[in-house]
Design an enzyme around this catalytic site. Structure first.
Site, mmCIF file in Angstrom:
data_model
loop_
_atom_site.group_PDB
_atom_site.id
_atom_site.type_symbol
_atom_site.label_atom_id
_atom_site.label_comp_id
_atom_site.label_asym_id
_atom_site.label_seq_id
_atom_site.Cartn_x
_atom_site.Cartn_y
_atom_site.Cartn_z
ATOM 1 N N CYS A 56 60.210 184.964 76.672
ATOM 2 C CA CYS A 56 59.618 184.890 75.238
ATOM 3 C C CYS A 56 58.076 184.935 75.180
ATOM 4 C CB CYS A 56 60.167 183.526 74.564
ATOM 5 S SG CYS A 56 59.645 183.417 73.031
ATOM 6 N N CYS A 59 56.553 181.896 73.578
ATOM 7 C CA CYS A 59 56.637 180.667 74.594
ATOM 8 C C CYS A 59 55.549 180.807 75.481
ATOM 9 C CB CYS A 59 58.176 180.571 74.991
ATOM 10 S SG CYS A 59 59.365 180.379 73.930
#
Length: 278
Positions: A56, A59
């Site tokens: 991600c 993230c």
């Protein structure tokens, strides 16, 4: 002398690496790793938990801020942790993770979802100023320790297990994709059949059905063979009594008729005798 000087550089680099390795290791330990085995530790104390995935981009951008915030955990008396949803699918189902990254605040078993800015300063203010009190906690029905969320966690773990088996059938055993689907279809039918039989067995044991006995048709009761001769004798006696009574009634009727005829004759003879005497 030249060789001794050339050896100083590798030795210095080696010492630097040896000194830096424990420092880097200690820095990474500020963020605790949460798994399916130790997630109940979140129910005690104050926690900030990040749910992320390595692939991600958001993230990845959050990781430096999260690591810096973890360094303040001891001063703020808060535990900073993270969960890799790719390795812990059960926790992603237990906490209903629908977007990444997702951050939860937990205080003595009450979970609240953090939706503020994702910077170190904002995280620190969120804990120090107790801004989490203005957020409504997650309902107990949807709490990670509830039966509903435990079932959801088991479902996510089952899906991950099925995916692992599918990859094993295709990559290791060399089965085609349709062959793997066929195996899962047969397993689903068999498990459904066994589950259905088990549920029927349990229902029959707990709530047995009341079977109604068919009502007998009206019929004459048959006497045993030993009483049949006695019954025949009684019937014959009744028949004889009926015959005797019929004969007596007939004889009485005949006597009455004779008596009536004699009376008529006497009446007719009486006047004739009177005329003869005159």
């Amino acid at each position: 002398m030249a060789p001794s000087g050339s050896l100083r550089i590798p030795v210095a680099v080696l010492l630097l690496l040896l000194w830096g390795a424990p420092w880097a290791h200690g820095k990474r330990s500020d963020v605790r790793i949460i798994t399916d085995e130790n997630w109940r530790e979140l129910l005690e104390g104050e926690w900030m938990i990040e749910f992320y995935a390595p692939w991600c981009p958001a993230c990845q951008n959050l990781q430096p801020e999260w690591e810096s915030f973890a360094e303040w955990g001891e001063d703020l008396e808060v535990n900073v942790a993270k969960v890799d949803v790719t390795e812990q699918p059960g926790l992603s189902g237990r906490f209903i993770i629908t977007a990444l990254p997702t951050i939860y605040h937990c205080k003595d078993g009450e979970f609240r979802r953090y939706q503020g800015p994702r910077t170190k300063k904002d995280f620190i203010n969120f804990i120090s100023d107790k801004e989490w009190k203005s957020i409504e906690p997650v309902s107990s029905w949807f709490g990670p320790g509830s039966i509903l969320m435990s079932s959801m966690s088991a479902l996510f773990q089952l899906s991950m297990w099925i995916r692992t088996c599918h990859n094993y059938f295709i990559e290791d055993l060399g089965l085609p994709i349709w062959g793997s689907y066929t195996v899962f279809a047969l397993a689903t039918l068999l498990s459904g059949l066994l589950l259905g039989l088990f549920m029927i067995f349990v229902a029959d044991c707990l709530c047995p059905s009341k079977r109604r006995r068919p009502q007998p048709y009206p019929s004459r009761k048959l006497l045993p063979e030993s009483s049949q001769p006695l019954k025949k004798v009684e019937e014959e006696q009744e028949a004889d009594v009926e015959d005797v009574s019929e004969e007596e009634s007939e004889s009485k009727e005949g006597a009455n008729k004779d008596f009536a005829q004699n009376a008529v004759r006497q009446r007719s003879v009486g006047p004739s005798l009177a005329t003869d005497k005159s």
